[in-house]
Design an enzyme around this catalytic site. Structure first.
Site, PDB file in Angstrom:
ATOM      1  N   PHE A 141     -76.832 112.184 -10.604  1.00  0.00           N
ATOM      2  CA  PHE A 141     -78.110 112.702 -10.961  1.00  0.00           C
ATOM      3  C   PHE A 141     -78.401 114.085 -10.927  1.00  0.00           C
ATOM      4  CE2 PHE A 141     -82.427 114.552 -10.192  1.00  0.00           C
ATOM      5  CZ  PHE A 141     -83.119 113.868 -11.212  1.00  0.00           C
ATOM      6  N   ASP A 226     -72.893 120.617  -7.816  1.00  0.00           N
ATOM      7  CA  ASP A 226     -74.334 120.635  -7.680  1.00  0.00           C
ATOM      8  C   ASP A 226     -74.758 120.257  -6.362  1.00  0.00           C
ATOM      9  OD1 ASP A 226     -76.838 120.042  -7.922  1.00  0.00           O
ATOM     10  OD2 ASP A 226     -76.839 118.737  -9.768  1.00  0.00           O
ATOM     11  N   LYS A 255     -83.886 123.262  -4.995  1.00  0.00           N
ATOM     12  CA  LYS A 255     -84.646 122.533  -3.961  1.00  0.00           C
ATOM     13  C   LYS A 255     -85.031 123.599  -2.927  1.00  0.00           C
ATOM     14  CE  LYS A 255     -84.500 118.033  -5.485  1.00  0.00           C
ATOM     15  NZ  LYS A 255     -83.376 117.378  -6.090  1.00  0.00           N
TER      16      LYS A 255
HETATM   17  C1  LIG Z   1     -83.287 117.232  -7.818  1.00  0.00           C
HETATM   18  C2  LIG Z   1     -81.896 117.498  -8.302  1.00  0.00           C
HETATM   19  C3  LIG Z   1     -81.658 118.150  -9.429  1.00  0.00           C
HETATM   20  C4  LIG Z   1     -82.755 118.659 -10.293  1.00  0.00           C
HETATM   21  O1  LIG Z   1     -83.651 119.543  -9.750  1.00  0.00           O
HETATM   22  P1  LIG Z   1     -85.022 119.685 -10.357  1.00  0.00           P
HETATM   23  O2  LIG Z   1     -85.638 120.830  -9.613  1.00  0.00           O
HETATM   24  O3  LIG Z   1     -85.910 118.609 -10.359  1.00  0.00           O
HETATM   25  O4  LIG Z   1     -84.907 120.042 -11.798  1.00  0.00           O
HETATM   26  C5  LIG Z   1     -80.249 118.453  -9.907  1.00  0.00           C
HETATM   27  N1  LIG Z   1     -79.259 118.194  -9.294  1.00  0.00           N
HETATM   28  C6  LIG Z   1     -79.481 117.386  -7.984  1.00  0.00           C
HETATM   29  C7  LIG Z   1     -78.330 117.061  -7.178  1.00  0.00           C
HETATM   30  C8  LIG Z   1     -80.647 117.180  -7.638  1.00  0.00           C
HETATM   31  O5  LIG Z   1     -80.842 116.448  -6.449  1.00  0.00           O
END
Ligand SMILES: *Cc1c(COP(=O)(O)O)cnc(C)c1O
Length: 399
Positions: A141, A226, A255
């Site tokens: 994700f 990520d 985040k």
């Molecule tokens: C939440 C998330 C995203 C996307 O972040 P947004 O601020 O919702 O665009 C990307 N990578 C990971 C691992 C995430 O948990």
């Protein structure tokens, strides 16, 4: 004053149905607790998918934001502002990299990492233009843009958004041999979550991140981690990659970088990578704005002190001790790293959603992912008593 039912009706009617929220309407938050419009209090064990690692309205973050709101909020990058430089320096230091590129949301930071990797591939690695490949993981994700959902294997997230962006290869998460077989001369990057959050807090086998690091080194590809959800204290370390002493070439952050107050994201890398970005080749109206930079800087300063990371470790042990005995008693598996848990609900019993509804009745906010897994990620400021309360509630709803 509208009550819960009226708020639900209004939201359902006027806001698109891209989420299926639990029936609770929140109006206040403080620390690990939120209050709904009826005055009921809940322990927030989702914490904005870890955007709220420091809890709701952390006094230090609020003070910094309030001060910056009164001074300067937006300049655009057409000019410089006095918050960005100090923030960039601090974040670069925290990540162990030489520089950063600030954006706003996690998905934008992932997009930035993809663009930088491709440009780096063409300019530095010498991949023929338009042939770059990026290896990604099953169950990933990384956000919701058209390019990102192009390499998602979640049907609901991906279907009917084509035509899709090409250039991605998917391999099994946690399988270093599969990764080694998938990289070649066209591979510019391996993009992965060191722990898959949306996937259900999936922790790869020990040594996997080190293997990914070596595969990237051998293939001359960038390791892009990520850490939008796994990073910034959640797992007991500043970055989940630190559990294996691995330094990726690119960190993707978001985040919690905005302290739960504001969307702040960034990538961090060295000059050799980020210098491929030149004026006009990438940008964002809001990226690096003074309000974001001030909040992000305060977040970095809080993390530099290490207290949140050690709290995550300590409370995580308590959480693990409480939850592990539930395996075989309503749970098939419990995965925990720091203050971050994925609970696989045993088939045949109540669904993840039903359990979250029961937790709601007991004053606990949590969210299922993929139906049969419950993810717990309370703010890192929870007390031991609050962790025990969470464990008791989970035990109760499974009984
Ligand atoms: C939440 C998330 C995203 C996307 O972040 P947004 O601020 O919702 O665009 C990307 N990578 C990971 C691992 C995430 O948990």
């Amino acid at each position: 004053m509208l009550d819960t039912r009226a708020h639900i009706a209004l939201t359902e009617h006027y806001a698109a149905h891209n989420y299926h929220p639990l029936p609770v309407v929140l109006s206040h938050g403080e620390g690990a607790w939120v209050t709904d419009v009826e005055g009921r209090r809940y322990l927030d064990c989702l914490a904005g998918y870890s955007a709220l690692n420091f809890g709701h309205g952390h006094p230090r973050l609020l003070a910094r934001a309030h001060a910056q709101l009164d001074r300067l909020t937006l300049t655009s990058r057409a000019f410089l502002n006095d918050q960005l430089g100090p923030f960039a320096e601090a974040l670069a230091r925290l990540t162990g990299h030489e520089m950063v590129l600030p954006m706003n949301t996690g998905a934008e930071a992932v997009e930035t990492a993809i663009k930088v990797s491709r440009k780096w591939g063409y300019r530095v690695k010498g991949v023929p233009e338009d042939t770059a490949s990026i290896v990604v993981m099953e169950g990933n994700f990384h956000g919701r843009t058209t390019t990102i959902v192009s390499f998602s294997d979640d049907k609901v997230a991906r279907d009917e958004y084509g035509p899709y962006t090409p250039g991605f290869r998917t391999v099994r998460y946690g399988d270093a041999d599969a990764l080694r077989a998938a990289v070649d001369d066209t591979t510019v990057a391996v993009l992965l979550e060191p722990i898959q959050g949306e996937g259900g807090v999936l922790i790869p086998p020990d040594g996997y991140l080190r293997d990914v690091r070596s595969v990237c080194d051998e293939a001359g590809a960038l390791m892009v981690a990520d850490e939008v959800q796994s990073g910034l204290g959640r797992t007991g370390r500043t970055f989940a990659c630190e559990h294996e002493d691995v330094q990726p070439d690119v960190y993707v952050l978001g985040k919690a970088l905005g302290g739960g107050l504001y969307p702040v994201s960034a990538i961090a890398a060295d000059h050799a990578v980020l210098d491929v970005i030149t004026p006009g080749s990438h940008g964002s109206t809001f990226g690096g704005n003074p309000l974001a930079a001030a909040i992000g800087h305060e977040v970095v300063q809080m993390l530099e002190e290490g207290e949140f990371q050690s709290r995550a470790t300590r409370s995580g042990v308590l959480l693990a001790d409480g939850l592990r005995p539930l395996v075989g008693h309503g749970l098939d598996a419990v995965r925990i790293r720091g203050l971050w848990a994925g609970l696989d609900v045993s088939p045949g019993g109540p669904s993840g959603r039903e359990l979250c509804e029961r937790l709601l009745e007991r004053g606990i906010l949590a969210k299922d992912t993929h139906g049969s897994t419950i993810r717990l990620a309370p703010p890192l400021v929870v007390t031991d008593d609050e962790v025990r309360m969470l464990v008791d509630a989970v035990t109760d709803v499974l009984a």
